[in-house]
Design an enzyme around this catalytic site. Structure first.
Site, PDB file in Angstrom:
ATOM      1  N   SER A 110      33.445  34.528  30.818  1.00 57.63           N
ATOM      2  CA  SER A 110      33.662  35.666  29.912  1.00 57.63           C
ATOM      3  C   SER A 110      35.132  36.002  29.715  1.00 57.63           C
ATOM      4  O   SER A 110      35.508  36.568  28.690  1.00 57.63           O
ATOM      5  CB  SER A 110      32.927  36.897  30.445  1.00 57.63           C
ATOM      6  OG  SER A 110      33.310  37.182  31.783  1.00 57.63           O
ATOM      7  N   ASN A 122      32.672  34.017  38.599  1.00 58.67           N
ATOM      8  CA  ASN A 122      31.262  34.387  38.714  1.00 58.67           C
ATOM      9  C   ASN A 122      30.617  33.821  39.976  1.00 58.67           C
ATOM     10  O   ASN A 122      29.636  34.374  40.480  1.00 58.67           O
ATOM     11  CB  ASN A 122      30.486  33.935  37.472  1.00 58.67           C
ATOM     12  CG  ASN A 122      30.808  34.789  36.267  1.00 58.67           C
ATOM     13  OD1 ASN A 122      30.821  36.010  36.338  1.00 58.67           O
ATOM     14  ND2 ASN A 122      31.098  34.145  35.134  1.00 58.67           N
ATOM     15  N   HIS A 141      36.504  42.992  33.013  1.00 62.36           N
ATOM     16  CA  HIS A 141      37.003  42.289  31.829  1.00 62.36           C
ATOM     17  C   HIS A 141      38.205  43.003  31.221  1.00 62.36           C
ATOM     18  O   HIS A 141      38.123  44.198  30.916  1.00 62.36           O
ATOM     19  CB  HIS A 141      35.884  42.168  30.785  1.00 62.36           C
ATOM     20  CG  HIS A 141      34.713  41.394  31.288  1.00 62.36           C
ATOM     21  ND1 HIS A 141      33.593  42.001  31.820  1.00 62.36           N
ATOM     22  CD2 HIS A 141      34.497  40.054  31.359  1.00 62.36           C
ATOM     23  CE1 HIS A 141      32.726  41.071  32.187  1.00 62.36           C
ATOM     24  NE2 HIS A 141      33.246  39.884  31.919  1.00 62.36           N
ATOM     25  N   ASP A 146      33.861  48.231  32.741  1.00 58.36           N
ATOM     26  CA  ASP A 146      33.240  47.548  33.880  1.00 58.36           C
ATOM     27  C   ASP A 146      34.244  47.172  34.967  1.00 58.36           C
ATOM     28  O   ASP A 146      33.882  46.693  36.035  1.00 58.36           O
ATOM     29  CB  ASP A 146      32.482  46.305  33.423  1.00 58.36           C
ATOM     30  CG  ASP A 146      33.379  45.287  32.715  1.00 58.36           C
ATOM     31  OD1 ASP A 146      34.621  45.411  32.786  1.00 58.36           O
ATOM     32  OD2 ASP A 146      32.830  44.372  32.075  1.00 58.36           O
ATOM     33  N   GLY A 178      29.400  34.676  31.807  1.00 60.95           N
ATOM     34  CA  GLY A 178      28.485  34.541  32.935  1.00 60.95           C
ATOM     35  C   GLY A 178      28.418  33.162  33.552  1.00 60.95           C
ATOM     36  O   GLY A 178      27.721  32.961  34.554  1.00 60.95           O
TER      37      GLY A 178
END
Length: 217
Positions: A42, A108, A195, A192, A79
């Site tokens: 991402s 991830n 990011h 979040d 992801g």
């Protein structure tokens, strides 16, 4: 028209044709422009951003501005893990035949608590597969927050350096340098806290670009 004139005319045409053929052959033999394949998650797939504002899109703009003859294929998926990248890479290499592969994966794996040995094995396999296809490789290193524990944090960061050293691949130690460790880091991330926002991506590009430009020479 006399015979000697005709002969001179024919000789001139033959000379011109030979030059044209040489030029055509030279054009066919000239190297094609470079192709950069970005295999990431991402952080490279413009998660939460307007299209065209992530660091990979900004890299294409920088290439145009700096007159770097290269095209970019962004094969990043939000992801994705190193296992996912490893499974996708062979088809991408066959389809696009890149001259440079940027591997931006691993974050991830840490978020999911996957074994570091598996992450390292996947990064090693991807790097060697890309090199075997004739491409250069640039690894984009990642770091995890201190709350993962000092030992894990250290070993995770060293994973990228270990793979780079073993395969002689190029390495940018920390993709988010100047962002995650900036004094105003909190303001540079989306809600979040994972990011980066749009305004952070020029910094990411500035971190990656020197190594990418050097490998494209």
């Amino acid at each position: 028209m006399g015979l000697s004139v005709v002969r001179r005319h024919c000789i001139a045409l033959l000379i011109l044709a030979s030059f044209a053929g040489a030029n055509t052959a030279h054009a066919k033999e000239s190297p094609a422009s470079a192709k950069v394949l970005v295999l990431g998650d991402s952080l490279s797939a413009e998660y939460g951003l307007k299209r065209g504002t992530g660091w990979v899109a900004l890299m294409e703009q920088r290439m145009a501005a700096d007159k770097v003859a290269a095209t970019v294929v962004n094969a990043s998926i939000s992801g994705d893990t190193t296992s996912g990248g490893r499974s996708r890479l062979p088809a991408l290499l066959a389809q696009h035949k890149p001259t440079l592969v940027v591997i931006e994966l691993g974050g991830n794996d840490a978020l999911r608590g996957l074994p570091l040995s598996m992450t390292q094995d996947n990064l090693m396999a991807m790097t060697r597969a890309a090199q075997a296809s004739g491409a250069k490789v640039l690894l984009a290193g990642m770091q995890v927050p201190p709350n993962y524990g000092q030992d894990y944090t250290k070993r995770f960061s060293e994973t990228f350096a270990t793979v780079a050293k073993s395969t002689k691949a190029a390495l940018v130690p920390f993709l988010l340098k100047g962002v995650a460790d900036a004094p105003n880091a909190a303001a540079l991330f989306q809600a979040d806290r994972i990011h980066p926002k749009e305004e952070a991506h020029p910094t990411i590009l500035n971190t990656m670009w020197p190594a990418i430009k050097n490998l494209l020479r």
